[in-house]
Structure formats: structure tokens, C-alpha cells
Design an enzyme around this catalytic site. Sequence first.
Site, short mmCIF file in Angstrom:
data_model
loop_
_atom_site.label_atom_id
_atom_site.label_comp_id
_atom_site.label_asym_id
_atom_site.label_seq_id
_atom_site.Cartn_x
_atom_site.Cartn_y
_atom_site.Cartn_z
N SER A 128 -0.68 -35.26 -40.98
CA SER A 128 -0.46 -36.69 -41.29
C SER A 128 -0.80 -37.56 -40.08
CB SER A 128 1.00 -36.92 -41.68
OG SER A 128 1.87 -36.57 -40.61
N ASP A 132 4.03 -36.92 -32.99
CA ASP A 132 2.83 -36.36 -33.65
C ASP A 132 1.61 -37.25 -33.44
OD1 ASP A 132 4.23 -34.76 -36.66
OD2 ASP A 132 4.59 -34.48 -34.52
N1 LIG Z 1 -7.21 -34.68 -44.53
C1 LIG Z 1 -6.36 -35.47 -45.20
N2 LIG Z 1 -6.82 -36.24 -46.22
C2 LIG Z 1 -5.97 -37.06 -46.89
N3 LIG Z 1 -4.64 -37.15 -46.64
C3 LIG Z 1 -4.13 -36.41 -45.63
C4 LIG Z 1 -4.96 -35.52 -44.87
N4 LIG Z 1 -4.16 -34.89 -43.96
C5 LIG Z 1 -2.91 -35.37 -44.13
N5 LIG Z 1 -2.88 -36.26 -45.14
C6 LIG Z 1 -1.67 -36.99 -45.59
O1 LIG Z 1 -0.53 -36.49 -44.85
C7 LIG Z 1 0.44 -35.92 -45.77
C8 LIG Z 1 1.07 -34.66 -45.16
O2 LIG Z 1 1.92 -35.10 -44.11
P1 LIG Z 1 3.27 -34.29 -43.71
O3 LIG Z 1 4.09 -34.09 -44.91
O4 LIG Z 1 3.85 -34.99 -42.54
O5 LIG Z 1 2.70 -32.86 -43.28
P2 LIG Z 1 2.11 -32.39 -41.87
O6 LIG Z 1 3.06 -31.36 -41.38
O7 LIG Z 1 0.75 -31.78 -42.21
O8 LIG Z 1 2.00 -33.59 -40.97
C9 LIG Z 1 -0.35 -35.60 -47.03
O9 LIG Z 1 0.52 -35.71 -48.11
C10 LIG Z 1 -1.38 -36.71 -47.07
O10 LIG Z 1 -0.79 -37.88 -47.62
C1 LIG Z 2 10.26 -33.23 -37.88
C2 LIG Z 2 9.44 -34.00 -36.86
O1 LIG Z 2 10.06 -33.90 -35.58
C3 LIG Z 2 8.01 -33.43 -36.76
C4 LIG Z 2 7.26 -33.42 -38.11
O2 LIG Z 2 6.04 -32.70 -37.98
P1 LIG Z 2 5.11 -32.42 -39.29
O3 LIG Z 2 4.88 -33.75 -40.01
O4 LIG Z 2 5.88 -31.47 -40.19
O5 LIG Z 2 3.84 -31.82 -38.76
C5 LIG Z 2 9.42 -35.48 -37.30
C6 LIG Z 2 8.92 -36.42 -36.19
O6 LIG Z 2 9.03 -36.08 -34.99
O7 LIG Z 2 8.41 -37.49 -36.57
MG LIG Z 3 3.41 -35.05 -40.55
#
Ligand SMILES: Nc1ncnc2c1ncn2[C@@H]1O[C@H](COP(=O)(O)OP(=O)(O)O)[C@@H](O)[C@H]1O
Ligand SMILES: C[C@@](O)(CCOP(=O)(O)O)CC(=O)O
Ligand SMILES: [Mg+2]
Length: 387
Positions: free
Chosen positions: A145, A205
Site C-alpha cells: 500500500s 511504511d
Molecule cells: N500494485 C497495486 N495496484 C493497485 N493497488 C494496490 C497495489 N499495491 C497495493 N495496493 C493497494 O493497497 C492495498 C493493500 O494494502 P494493505 O492492506 O496495507 O497491505 P500491505 O501489507 O501490502 O501494505 C490493496 O488493497 C490496494 O488497495
Molecule cells: C501494522 C503497521 O505497523 C504496519 C502495517 O504494515 P502492512 O500494511 O501490513 O505492510 C501499521 C503502521 O505502522 O501504519
Molecule cells: Mg499497508
Amino acid sequence: MEFVVSAPGKVILHGEHSVVYGKKAIASSLSLRTTVKIRALEENIISLDFSDLNIKESVGSGDLTILESQVSGSLQEPCLPNESVRNSLKCLELQNTNVECLLKQQTIFTTASLFCSLRKISGRKQGVELVGMSDLPIGAGLGSSASFSSCLAAGFLTLFDFIQTPECSENGSNKRIWSKLDLELINKWAFFGEKIIHGNPSGVDNSVATFGGAIHFQRGEITPLQCIPKLNILLINTKMPRSTKKLVGLVKERKEKNPEIYEPILQSMDEITNAVMKAYDQICENCDDVTMSKAYSDLENLIDVNQHLLQALGVSHPTLDDICLTCSTVGFHAKLTGAGGGGCAYCVIRPDVSEEAIESLKRELRTRNFECWECTLGGPGVALTSP
Ligand SMILES: Nc1ncnc2c1ncn2[C@@H]1O[C@H](COP(=O)(O)OP(=O)(O)O)[C@@H](O)[C@H]1O
Ligand SMILES: C[C@@](O)(CCOP(=O)(O)O)CC(=O)O
Ligand SMILES: [Mg+2]
């Protein structure tokens, strides 16, 4: 105007969840990246092609007009749109409420909010075409994200001429990096994107995705790690989908209900980060073998304790616990990384571990249907990669 931006994913080595409450975290960029191709359009639409989420659609001028009327804020002070505006956007009409649809909605609303906020400040009227793809597993705790938000922030700030396309890179790579001042503005808008996706992000992040390298982070204070220990890590993906927003919300709910229970857990996590920094310093000092071996043992013990505290917070998952147990039975030490609830874990690989031991662990993890790959830490943050 057409160009390509990319940004890295990240691994939080220590401090996930506690960093949301002002405690310290250590995180590093990964060699896995998200890439977004950006092309200006005369037409007043946003054309989206994000293959990782099977998104191939447009946000029409009607929705852009509604959203633009709802956004405010300035270049240095972004202001989130009111969540209620989601209900009036045709592009977000729920075909159904399954997880895949919710992830798509998250992407479309984040993209449109970032675009409309910056376009309104710029006074421009143009549309944009976006084509995105990622090496990162999405929703797996590796900061996809933040990597995505950092690409959009850098892309739209460049598209609207708030930042200039960076000079060629020093080391001749195809990644051209913006100035520190421009990266700070990109990070501010990447944090805006994270707030829409995560709800209540710490900012660690997007800071890693934007600045790259390995950082020590606390309440927005970013300190690049002077030396990144030559840590080899094995990233292990449970392949269990989960939502960071829901997991961050769960910890918030529990902490509000029983602060006397959860605050000490978060405080202990903060102390773990302090102790890890000391172990990293020892490993970096190229000390003698005995001291080095003790520093790695300290690190491995801190990884175990951190994982147990994350379990106590309620953000582990049976598949993550299985990974940690599988690793520990053959002398490796693993913990979840990111929000947990599924997603990824990592284990540290000591420099003196045999290739055979590593391959045997990978075989065991793969028989349990986990994906795993060795990863290098550090590497550049958000960059203009072409033309
Ligand atoms: N390559 C991508 N294309 C479109 N949306 C993306 C992409 N990578 C991440 N996202 C967005 O980020 C969200 C995932 O974020 P999150 O739940 O925080 O997981 P993560 O641990 O990968 O950060 C997805 O639901 C989408 O909305
Ligand atoms: C749980 C947390 O500490 C990290 C979240 O990481 P991810 O979106 O799961 O990759 C939330 C934050 O720091 O914003
Ligand atoms: Mg994330």
C-alpha cells in the site's frame, strides 16, 4: 507527458503495531517494487489498469467533479476527503462485498482522492492514464500500500509540476531520485494515500517506500540506520489474505478497552527495538566471532519475544505460528512482519549457516504450502525510472 515511477516494498524488522502508538520501529526497503506508468490525457477521466488487482476501468468526469468539490487542503497540508463521499461515486458502486471488490474500491478511491486533491491545487483540468504492476504480494505485510501510494504521490506531483523530474542518477542506474525537499513532499502525499488505505497509519511504511534504505522511525522522526547489518533474511508468505486496516483497528479496540493490559505490551515492544539497535551495532562493528555470535543470539531471542508479544496483541495467525514453529525446530528464528493476521513472516539467516540448512528449511516450508524467498535489505526509494 508520459513517464514511469517505481517504489520499493518494505519489511518491518521490529515495531509493527507499537509504532502506531509512538513507539520505535526499524524497517528496511526491499528489492521488490511497484511500478506505475503515467500518461497525461486531454479527457477529464482517470483511466486505470492495475493488473495485480484485475482493475481495468475509468473514473468518469462526473465522479471527478463530485470528488474535487469535496477535497480541500494545500500542497503542504493535505486534507483527506470525507469518507461519506464514497457513497456518491459511481466508480465505487459495490458489485458485491467480497474481499476482492473491497480491495479494488480501496485502490480506486485512494487513486482518485490523491489525483483530485493535487489537480484542484494545481488548477489544471487534464485527466490521466495509469498502468500499474508490482513484484510485491499485495496485502501481505510487505508495504504494497505504501509502495503504491508513494508511486502515485510522486507521479501526480510530477504531472502537475509541483516537483521537477530529477536529474540523472549518480550511479548510472535507471532510477533517478528526487531532491530531499521533493522526497519530503512526496512522503507527505504518500502518507495521505496510506491514511485512506490503512485508516490510522504510523507513517513508517510510506517513509521507507519514499526514502528507501533502512530506517529507525518514531512519530514521524526518520533516522537512516548508519549501517544496515549484513542481515540475510528469508521472507515467508502464508498467502493468507488479510486487511491491515482491520488488524490496526483490532489493536486500537483492545487497547482502548484494556489500556492497563496493552500499553505494557507496546512498551515492551519499544524496549525490544532499543535492544535490537544495540545488537545491530555490535554486528556492524565487525567484532570478534564470539561477540558476533552472541549478538546474533541476542537478535534471535528478541525476534522470538517480539513474536510472542504480537501473538498477545492478537495479530498473529495459525499459519504464522506454524511458520515460527517450523523455523524454530531447525534452529531459525522467525516473526511476522507488517500487520500480521496472515501475510508474511521473516527469519534471520546467520552468515555461518550452511546452504543445505537453508534449502532444507525452504523445502519444509514449501511442503506446508508457504512461499519463501531470500531477500536483500536496503535499496533505493521512490524513483523516476524512465524515460
Ligand atoms: N500494485 C497495486 N495496484 C493497485 N493497488 C494496490 C497495489 N499495491 C497495493 N495496493 C493497494 O493497497 C492495498 C493493500 O494494502 P494493505 O492492506 O496495507 O497491505 P500491505 O501489507 O501490502 O501494505 C490493496 O488493497 C490496494 O488497495
Ligand atoms: C501494522 C503497521 O505497523 C504496519 C502495517 O504494515 P502492512 O500494511 O501490513 O505492510 C501499521 C503502521 O505502522 O501504519
Ligand atoms: Mg499497508
